[in-house]
Write a protein that holds these residues in place. Sequence first.
Motif, PDB file in Angstrom:
ATOM      1  N   GLN A  46       0.857  -1.236  -0.149  1.00 12.18           N
ATOM      2  CA  GLN A  46       0.140  -0.085  -0.031  1.00 12.18           C
ATOM      3  C   GLN A  46       0.845   1.290   0.000  1.00 12.18           C
ATOM      4  OE1 GLN A  46      -2.017   0.477   3.637  1.00 12.18           O
ATOM      5  NE2 GLN A  46      -2.632   2.672   3.254  1.00 12.18           N
ATOM      6  N   GLU A  47       0.697   2.167  -0.804  1.00  8.85           N
ATOM      7  CA  GLU A  47       1.296   3.548  -0.962  1.00  8.85           C
ATOM      8  C   GLU A  47       0.733   4.354  -0.047  1.00  8.85           C
ATOM      9  OE1 GLU A  47       2.410   5.034  -4.760  1.00  8.85           O
ATOM     10  OE2 GLU A  47       2.951   6.824  -4.161  1.00  8.85           O
TER      11      GLU A  47
ATOM     12  N   ARG B 221       0.138   7.737   0.812  1.00  4.32           N
ATOM     13  CA  ARG B 221       0.419   9.085   0.387  1.00  4.32           C
ATOM     14  C   ARG B 221      -0.006  10.194   1.667  1.00  4.32           C
ATOM     15  NH1 ARG B 221       1.943   9.630  -4.485  1.00  4.32           N
ATOM     16  NH2 ARG B 221       1.768  11.589  -4.311  1.00  4.32           N
TER      17      ARG B 221
ATOM     18  N   PHE C  18      12.323   3.319  -3.715  1.00  7.31           N
ATOM     19  CA  PHE C  18      11.228   3.090  -3.777  1.00  7.31           C
ATOM     20  C   PHE C  18      10.923   1.711  -4.447  1.00  7.31           C
ATOM     21  CE2 PHE C  18       6.383   2.954  -4.753  1.00  7.31           C
ATOM     22  CZ  PHE C  18       6.036   3.414  -3.720  1.00  7.31           C
TER      23      PHE C  18
ATOM     24  N   LYS D  13       9.275  -1.940  -2.757  1.00  7.23           N
ATOM     25  CA  LYS D  13       7.744  -1.982  -2.922  1.00  7.23           C
ATOM     26  C   LYS D  13       7.360  -3.321  -2.661  1.00  7.23           C
ATOM     27  CE  LYS D  13       7.760  -1.478  -7.821  1.00  7.23           C
ATOM     28  NZ  LYS D  13       7.421  -0.351  -9.159  1.00  7.23           N
TER      29      LYS D  13
ATOM     30  N   THR E 299       5.894   4.859   2.093  1.00  8.73           N
ATOM     31  CA  THR E 299       5.703   5.987   1.728  1.00  8.73           C
ATOM     32  C   THR E 299       6.534   6.752   0.677  1.00  8.73           C
ATOM     33  OG1 THR E 299       7.130   7.103   3.533  1.00  8.73           O
ATOM     34  CG2 THR E 299       4.894   6.737   4.257  1.00  8.73           C
ATOM     35  N   PRO E 300       5.778   7.318  -0.238  1.00 12.80           N
ATOM     36  CA  PRO E 300       6.750   8.056  -1.413  1.00 12.80           C
ATOM     37  C   PRO E 300       7.403   9.216  -0.949  1.00 12.80           C
ATOM     38  CG  PRO E 300       4.570   8.595  -1.493  1.00 12.80           C
ATOM     39  CD  PRO E 300       4.370   7.831  -0.336  1.00 12.80           C
TER      40      PRO E 300
ATOM     41  N   GLY F 285       5.166  12.188   0.537  1.00 15.53           N
ATOM     42  CA  GLY F 285       4.817  11.509   1.533  1.00 15.53           C
ATOM     43  C   GLY F 285       4.938  12.433   3.091  1.00 15.53           C
TER      44      GLY F 285
END
Lengths: 280, 280
Positions: A2-3, A5, A242, A246, A253-254, A258
Motif C-alpha cells: 500500500q502506498e 500518501r 522505492f 515496494k 511512503t513516497p 509522503g
Amino acid sequence: MQELRGINVANAINEKILEDVKGLKGAIPHLAIIRVGERPDDMSYERGATKKMDKLGFRVTSFVYPNEITNEEFQKEFDKINEDEDIDGILLLRPLPKHLDEKAIENKINQMKDLDGISPANLAKVFAGDDTGMAPCTAEAVVEMLDFAGVDLKGKKVTIIGRSLVIGKPVAMLLLKKNATITMTHTKTVDMPKTCRDAEVLVAAAGVARMVDESYVGDGAVVIDVGINVDSEGNLCGDVDFDKVKEKASILTPVPGGVGSVTTSVLAKHLLKGAFLRRG
Amino acid sequence: MQELRGINVANAINEKILEDVKGLKGAIPHLAIIRVGERPDDMSYERGATKKMDKLGFRVTSFVYPNEITNEEFQKEFDKINEDEDIDGILLLRPLPKHLDEKAIENKINQMKDLDGISPANLAKVFAGDDTGMAPCTAEAVVEMLDFAGVDLKGKKVTIIGRSLVIGKPVAMLLLKKNATITMTHTKTVDMPKTCRDAEVLVAAAGVARMVDESYVGDGAVVIDVGINVDSEGNLCGDVDFDKVKEKASILTPVPGGVGSVTTSVLAKHLLKGAFLRRG
C-alpha cells in the motif's frame, strides 16, 4: 504494497483543525515565519507553510532578514515577534547563518509559540513522554502517518535510521510512548541492513539518497521515508529506493508526496495548540 | 566472567574529583540534601551521599521537613536553598508527597545546582547529547561502569530494559552519544528474552527482582544491573539473577555492590561540576 500518501493524512489533520478551531476564542491564529537570507530550501518550506495556513484560513506573516543582519539586531527583532501578543506561533527557518546565536533563540522562545519544538522545555517534554508540549513537526508527522494507516505500534519492533534531534530522537520517543520497542541506528551501526531487516516498522531519516534498498527491509514491513534528498540527476528523492523496496514492504511512503506533505499540517495543528495554550 | 564491582569505579571517580577540586576557587563545595518525611529508602541514600561527601572533604547539609509541610511552605524553603549562594548543588529525594508540587521544583531548580538532572534544561541537554549539563546520576553511573571496564561502545548492540526518565531513557541517550546502537525495551515488548539475547551489552533497569535469567543473556554479553529490589525473603537483589547469568556473561555487576555504589560518586562529581559552572 500500500502506498501511503501524505495528502490523505494531511487532509485528515486539516479537517480536525477546522473542527477544533471553532472552540478557539479571540483572533484567528497567526503564524510568524522567520527567515534569514534566501536559501531555496527555506523559501520552499515557507511557501508550503503559507499555502497551508491560507487553506485553513489562518494568518501568516513572513519576517525576512538579510544574511548580513547583526546578531544584536536579529535578537531584538526576534524578541519583538516572541513578545507580540498577536502572534500565536513561530516557525524559525534553520539553520541560521553562523554569526547568529541560535542557542539564544532556543532558550528564549516562548514555549507556547515554539511550534517546531526547539526549546529545552519542549524537548524535555518529548523526552519525558509528556504530550502537553510540542514535538518537532516532522517527527510528529511520522506518527500521524502511522496512526492514519492504522498501524498498531504496541510491542512492535521499530527501527529508526538516524539520530538527529529534529527527527530520529523525537520519533524514537514518540513511538516509545506508543509502546513500540525502539532501536536507534546511525552511521556507526554495524550491519545496518540486518538490524533494519528485523524491524516491523522502519523509519528512514538518514539523509542519504536511496540508501535503503531491499536488503534493509523485512517481508511485510511498514516503511516510512523521512528523507528529502536530491539525487545525482537533480531529482527529489527519499532515503528509500522505492522501486527496490515496494515488493517487500506492506506499507511504503513516497518521496515527494509522503511525510513532507504532512509536516505543514502538523505545524498548523501546533499553531492552534499554541493559541489554545496561550489564551487559556 | 568478570565481576565488575562498583567500589573500584567509585574510587577512580573519587580520585579524579580530588584532583579536579584543586582547581576550584572559593569555598569547599557544599551539597544540600532535601528530604520530606522519613522514608527508609531516602534515609539510606541520604546516609550514603553524606558519607561520600565526608570522604571527599565536601560539605553537606540535610534539610528535613515533616510530611505535613504545606506546599507553600515547602516551595519557600526550596527557594531559599536554591538561591543560597553558599550552596553548590541540590539533591532532592523523590518522589515527594503528592500534595507537594514536584513539577514546580523541576521548573525552578537552578540548572547548575540540579545534580540529578531533573530540570527541563538538563533533560533537554541529555536528550540532545550535550554534555555541558547534568544527567541523572544513576544513568551516568552506568556509563562510568562501562567506561571503567574498558567496554568500547562504538557500534555495539546495547539493549536497555526499562524506559524511565531517571534511568532507561537517559542511559539510552548517553550510550547513543557513545555511538552504540540502542534498543529500548519495556513491559510491552514482545519476546523480551530474545530481544535481550541479541545484545552485546544489556542494561537491566526494570525494577523486577531477578527477572533477567540466562534466557535473556547472549554468550559473552556485558550485563549491567541497575535494579535495586527486595526479594520475597527480604534480601536486597537486582533485576538480574546473578547465579543463573554468571556463566554466560563476560562482565556482570553485582547487587548490592554494583551500580548503586557508583551513584553517590557521580553525585559528588556533579556537585563539583556545578561549583565550577557557578563560579566559572
